[in-house]
Design an enzyme around this catalytic site. Structure first.
Site, PDB file in Angstrom:
ATOM      1  N   TYR A  14       0.838  -1.203   0.000  1.00  0.00           N
ATOM      2  CA  TYR A  14       0.000   0.000   0.000  1.00  0.00           C
ATOM      3  C   TYR A  14       0.875   1.256   0.000  1.00  0.00           C
ATOM      4  O   TYR A  14       0.666   2.176  -0.792  1.00  0.00           O
ATOM      5  CB  TYR A  14      -0.916  -0.017   1.228  1.00  0.00           C
ATOM      6  CG  TYR A  14      -1.922   1.105   1.278  1.00  0.00           C
ATOM      7  CD1 TYR A  14      -3.107   1.033   0.556  1.00  0.00           C
ATOM      8  CD2 TYR A  14      -1.699   2.240   2.065  1.00  0.00           C
ATOM      9  CE1 TYR A  14      -4.050   2.054   0.615  1.00  0.00           C
ATOM     10  CE2 TYR A  14      -2.627   3.264   2.125  1.00  0.00           C
ATOM     11  CZ  TYR A  14      -3.801   3.167   1.401  1.00  0.00           C
ATOM     12  OH  TYR A  14      -4.724   4.187   1.455  1.00  0.00           O
TER      13      TYR A  14
ATOM     14  N   LYS B  66       1.128   4.153  -2.910  1.00  0.00           N
ATOM     15  CA  LYS B  66       0.768   5.553  -2.662  1.00  0.00           C
ATOM     16  C   LYS B  66       1.971   6.482  -2.900  1.00  0.00           C
ATOM     17  O   LYS B  66       1.810   7.604  -3.389  1.00  0.00           O
ATOM     18  CB  LYS B  66       0.207   5.711  -1.249  1.00  0.00           C
ATOM     19  CG  LYS B  66      -1.113   4.952  -1.032  1.00  0.00           C
ATOM     20  CD  LYS B  66      -2.202   5.424  -1.982  1.00  0.00           C
ATOM     21  CE  LYS B  66      -3.559   4.811  -1.676  1.00  0.00           C
ATOM     22  NZ  LYS B  66      -4.629   5.319  -2.537  1.00  0.00           N
TER      23      LYS B  66
HETATM   24  P1  NDP Z   1     -13.281   2.287   0.477  1.00  0.00           P
HETATM   25  O1  NDP Z   1     -12.668   0.943   0.598  1.00  0.00           O
HETATM   26  O2  NDP Z   1     -14.390   2.655   1.424  1.00  0.00           O
HETATM   27  O3  NDP Z   1     -13.808   2.501  -1.015  1.00  0.00           O
HETATM   28  C1  NDP Z   1     -13.002   2.193  -2.099  1.00  0.00           C
HETATM   29  C2  NDP Z   1     -13.847   2.113  -3.332  1.00  0.00           C
HETATM   30  O4  NDP Z   1     -13.004   1.732  -4.423  1.00  0.00           O
HETATM   31  C3  NDP Z   1     -14.941   1.040  -3.214  1.00  0.00           C
HETATM   32  O5  NDP Z   1     -16.142   1.533  -3.760  1.00  0.00           O
HETATM   33  C4  NDP Z   1     -14.374  -0.108  -4.024  1.00  0.00           C
HETATM   34  O6  NDP Z   1     -15.349  -0.920  -4.634  1.00  0.00           O
HETATM   35  C5  NDP Z   1     -13.614   0.653  -5.107  1.00  0.00           C
HETATM   36  N1  NDP Z   1     -12.627  -0.202  -5.759  1.00  0.00           N
HETATM   37  C6  NDP Z   1     -11.739  -1.065  -5.205  1.00  0.00           C
HETATM   38  N2  NDP Z   1     -11.024  -1.693  -6.147  1.00  0.00           N
HETATM   39  C7  NDP Z   1     -11.466  -1.236  -7.345  1.00  0.00           C
HETATM   40  C8  NDP Z   1     -11.147  -1.522  -8.692  1.00  0.00           C
HETATM   41  N3  NDP Z   1     -10.217  -2.424  -9.004  1.00  0.00           N
HETATM   42  N4  NDP Z   1     -11.790  -0.861  -9.662  1.00  0.00           N
HETATM   43  C9  NDP Z   1     -12.749   0.063  -9.366  1.00  0.00           C
HETATM   44  N5  NDP Z   1     -13.119   0.360  -8.102  1.00  0.00           N
HETATM   45  C10 NDP Z   1     -12.487  -0.286  -7.109  1.00  0.00           C
HETATM   46  O7  NDP Z   1     -12.072   3.321   0.586  1.00  0.00           O
HETATM   47  P2  NDP Z   1     -11.981   4.813   1.166  1.00  0.00           P
HETATM   48  O8  NDP Z   1     -13.174   5.578   0.762  1.00  0.00           O
HETATM   49  O9  NDP Z   1     -11.591   4.738   2.593  1.00  0.00           O
HETATM   50  O10 NDP Z   1     -10.698   5.328   0.381  1.00  0.00           O
HETATM   51  C11 NDP Z   1     -10.760   5.875  -0.914  1.00  0.00           C
HETATM   52  C12 NDP Z   1      -9.353   6.208  -1.367  1.00  0.00           C
HETATM   53  O11 NDP Z   1      -8.727   7.042  -0.406  1.00  0.00           O
HETATM   54  C13 NDP Z   1      -8.464   4.979  -1.534  1.00  0.00           C
HETATM   55  O12 NDP Z   1      -7.585   5.181  -2.612  1.00  0.00           O
HETATM   56  C14 NDP Z   1      -7.689   4.960  -0.225  1.00  0.00           C
HETATM   57  O13 NDP Z   1      -6.448   4.301  -0.351  1.00  0.00           O
HETATM   58  C15 NDP Z   1      -7.522   6.444   0.018  1.00  0.00           C
HETATM   59  N6  NDP Z   1      -7.273   6.780   1.420  1.00  0.00           N
HETATM   60  C16 NDP Z   1      -8.228   6.559   2.382  1.00  0.00           C
HETATM   61  C17 NDP Z   1      -7.981   6.919   3.681  1.00  0.00           C
HETATM   62  C18 NDP Z   1      -8.980   6.723   4.768  1.00  0.00           C
HETATM   63  O14 NDP Z   1      -8.639   6.975   5.939  1.00  0.00           O
HETATM   64  N7  NDP Z   1     -10.222   6.333   4.476  1.00  0.00           N
HETATM   65  C19 NDP Z   1      -6.690   7.505   4.093  1.00  0.00           C
HETATM   66  C20 NDP Z   1      -5.776   7.698   2.996  1.00  0.00           C
HETATM   67  C21 NDP Z   1      -6.060   7.348   1.721  1.00  0.00           C
HETATM   68  P3  NDP Z   1     -16.014  -2.170  -3.825  1.00  0.00           P
HETATM   69  O15 NDP Z   1     -16.818  -1.543  -2.732  1.00  0.00           O
HETATM   70  O16 NDP Z   1     -16.849  -2.864  -4.859  1.00  0.00           O
HETATM   71  O17 NDP Z   1     -14.870  -2.994  -3.328  1.00  0.00           O
END
Ligand code: NDP
Length: 246
Positions: free
Chosen positions: A152, A156
């Site tokens: 991860y 990033k």
């Molecule tokens: P979530 O896991 O809640 O949501 C991620 C979304 O991405 C889901 O809807 C998931 O779909 C979708 N997804 C996963 N894999 C794929 C793929 N191969 N193709 C298309 N869509 C995909 O994550 P967050 O909202 O917490 O995070 C969003 C972003 O922010 C991410 O990149 C995360 O790394 C980053 N981030 C989040 C932090 C946090 O504290 N929340 C902190 C720092 C960064 P499905 O539900 O179907 O799996």
């Protein structure tokens, strides 16, 4: 009304931060393409929106052909692409001694290669329609780590570097590319957080998805066209806090 009638693509729009980002663009009058693995979450994100204001595209950002289809569909349906938020992401947390090659590849293919491919395909359209702005969602884990986060963190960190590389390559096409490094953004039950969770943050609270959504609007607002190649850290000050324990 800088966003009125513009077109934004948000990946991973079916929940969490992506949902808040998609809603933020809809609230300021943009038409939104919601891309995710599963359309059900996107339907919930877009509940109550007028029919012509959005389109849901099933897209696995690991699949190059899906990223091509995403940009082509957005272009065909709305005639342009102005903004792309590469938000879809996954994490696998385990000891580096136990992490399989397949798991490493899956995280890198989703978080890093997916952001590159979606950016490239969207940029092919943006450069034909007057330019645009891309936001990649990185993480403060690009800058600091807990144990067991190698894939991860590497993905990033790669996004931060990809961002400045694309900002330079795409600048002549009037496409700006920035990234956001969120800290702890609570996408579950915010009320279940403990006082200590909030207190440890220099700003006194844990982050919300809307904190990131507002930053996406700032970074893609055409008025802010002097901003490109940056990594905007939104973490309540946590990466600026020095911690020593006796
Ligand atoms: P979530 O896991 O809640 O949501 C991620 C979304 O991405 C889901 O809807 C998931 O779909 C979708 N997804 C996963 N894999 C794929 C793929 N191969 N193709 C298309 N869509 C995909 O994550 P967050 O909202 O917490 O995070 C969003 C972003 O922010 C991410 O990149 C995360 O790394 C980053 N981030 C989040 C932090 C946090 O504290 N929340 C902190 C720092 C960064 P499905 O539900 O179907 O799996």
């Amino acid at each position: 009304m800088p966003f009125e009638g513009k077109v934004a693509i948000v990946t991973g729009a079916g929940r969490g931060i992506g949902r808040a980002v998609a809603r933020a663009y809809a609230n300021v009058g943009a038409r939104v393409v919601l891309a995710d693995l599963d359309p059900a979450g996107c339907e919930e994100t877009a509940q109550g929106w007028p029919a012509g204001a959005f389109y849901i595209q099933i897209c696995d950002v690991r699949r190059p052909e899906d990223t091509v289809a995403l940009a082509e569909t957005a272009h065909q349906r709305f005639g342009r692409i102005d903004f792309l938020v590469n938000n879809a992401g996954i994490g696998i947390w385990k000891s580096p001694f136990d992490l399989s090659v397949e798991e490493w590849e899956d995280v890198l293919a989703t978080n890093l290669r997916g952001a590159f491919l979606c950016s490239r395909e969207a940029a092919r359209v943006m450069r034909e329609t007057g330019g645009g702005a891309i936001v990649n969602i990185a993480s403060t884990r690009a800058l600091m780590s807990e144990p067991g986060s190698e894939a991860y963190a590497a993905s990033k960190g790669g996004i931060v570097a990809l961002t400045h590389a694309l900002a330079i390559s795409l600048g002549p096409d009037r496409i700006r590319v920035n990234c956001i490094s969120p800290g702890w953004i609570e996408t579950g039950d915010y009320n279940a957080l403990r006082p200590v969770d909030h207190r440890q943050h220099p700003c006194g609270r844990v982050g919300r998805p809307e904190d990131i959504a507002r930053a996406c609007l700032y970074l893609t607002d055409p008025d802010n066209d002097f901003v490109t190649g940056v990594n905007l850290v939104i973490d309540g000050g946590m990466t600026r806090k020095m911690i020593y324990v006796d």
